[in-house]
Design an enzyme around this catalytic site. Sequence first.
Site, short mmCIF file in Angstrom:
data_model
loop_
_atom_site.label_atom_id
_atom_site.label_comp_id
_atom_site.label_asym_id
_atom_site.label_seq_id
_atom_site.Cartn_x
_atom_site.Cartn_y
_atom_site.Cartn_z
N ASN A 51 4.15 3.91 0.90
CA ASN A 51 4.87 4.46 2.06
C ASN A 51 5.95 3.45 2.47
O ASN A 51 6.02 3.00 3.61
CB ASN A 51 3.91 4.77 3.21
CG ASN A 51 4.59 5.60 4.29
OD1 ASN A 51 4.54 5.27 5.46
ND2 ASN A 51 5.25 6.65 3.90
N MET A 86 0.84 -1.20 0.00
CA MET A 86 0.00 0.00 0.00
C MET A 86 0.88 1.25 0.00
O MET A 86 0.41 2.35 0.30
CB MET A 86 -0.94 -0.01 1.20
CG MET A 86 -1.95 -1.17 1.12
SD MET A 86 -3.50 -0.87 1.96
CE MET A 86 -2.92 -0.61 3.62
N HIS A 134 9.55 -3.40 3.45
CA HIS A 134 9.13 -3.69 2.07
C HIS A 134 10.33 -4.05 1.20
O HIS A 134 10.25 -4.92 0.34
CB HIS A 134 8.44 -2.46 1.46
CG HIS A 134 7.16 -2.08 2.11
ND1 HIS A 134 7.03 -0.97 2.89
CD2 HIS A 134 5.94 -2.67 2.09
CE1 HIS A 134 5.78 -0.86 3.33
NE2 HIS A 134 5.10 -1.90 2.87
#
Length: 283
Positions: A32, A30, A37
């Site tokens: 940001n 999603m 990540h």
Amino acid sequence: MRTCHTVKELRAALKAERLKDKSIVFVPTMGNLHDGHMSLIRRAKNEGDVIVASIFVNPMQFGVSEDIERYPRTLVEDQALLLENGCHYLFAPDALEMYPDGKRSQTQIEVSGLSDILCGASRPGHFVGVATVVTKLFNIVQPDFAIFGNKDYQQLKVIEDMVRDLSSNVEVIGIDTARNSDGLAMSSRNGYLTEEERNIAPTMYKTLLWAKEQLIANRASHEDIREQAQQKLEAVGFRRDYFEIRAQDNLQTPSEEEKSLVILAAAHLGSARLIDNLRVELA
Ligand code: PAF
């Protein structure tokens, strides 16, 4: 790295890659993006040839009382980070591209048995939103592999069950939670914490470690461990959501003989709702 905003554009690009016999590894997010990540992207690079990430703040997985507008959107910084880490394609659709007729008339995917417990009980409809958008993303990208973080352990289980139940042709890979040096699981939601709350936040991981120790030493019943853990969290300022000991494979309440357990915590701190978990293998 090429950014595609439409399904048509991404499909055409990935078709060309498949014709060259390239395998596709997908990392849905999603946005940001943070180092957690990037650990998914790094793992993706070990699994296949073409790395595709997506950034879509999915309205279907936010409840009415959850402020989707507040969710941080940092596309330019995210693109730079993905490029730096070797991602090949970014799919960044808007809500109209994903839900042309609006999210209310969208066909829904519900993984029974897992969607209304734990985070699903606290956030009704959340996992229907997750399962539906991940199904759509899988259909758009058609990856060989998809990488998810273990931090959202229940989400990972929902997606694994969904892929099995729907006979989807994708291998789902879960990877270890990336943590800050003080143990706090990396999460975009950590950005909601004040400085004071940020100092308190690692108590969640410390409490999970404490609970793991209790289980291994067989010091107390699950009930006692859960209650003491909640008290530890409340003592530093967390507000209760849940602290549970469950079977690792299906997240149901375990029998006394169960050896593969997972301890899951969710609690509010200031305006953030934090989650974390720890798996335990008993001898
Ligand atoms: O974990 C997330 O970031 C989201 O739930 C996901 C899997 C990208 C679906 O919107």
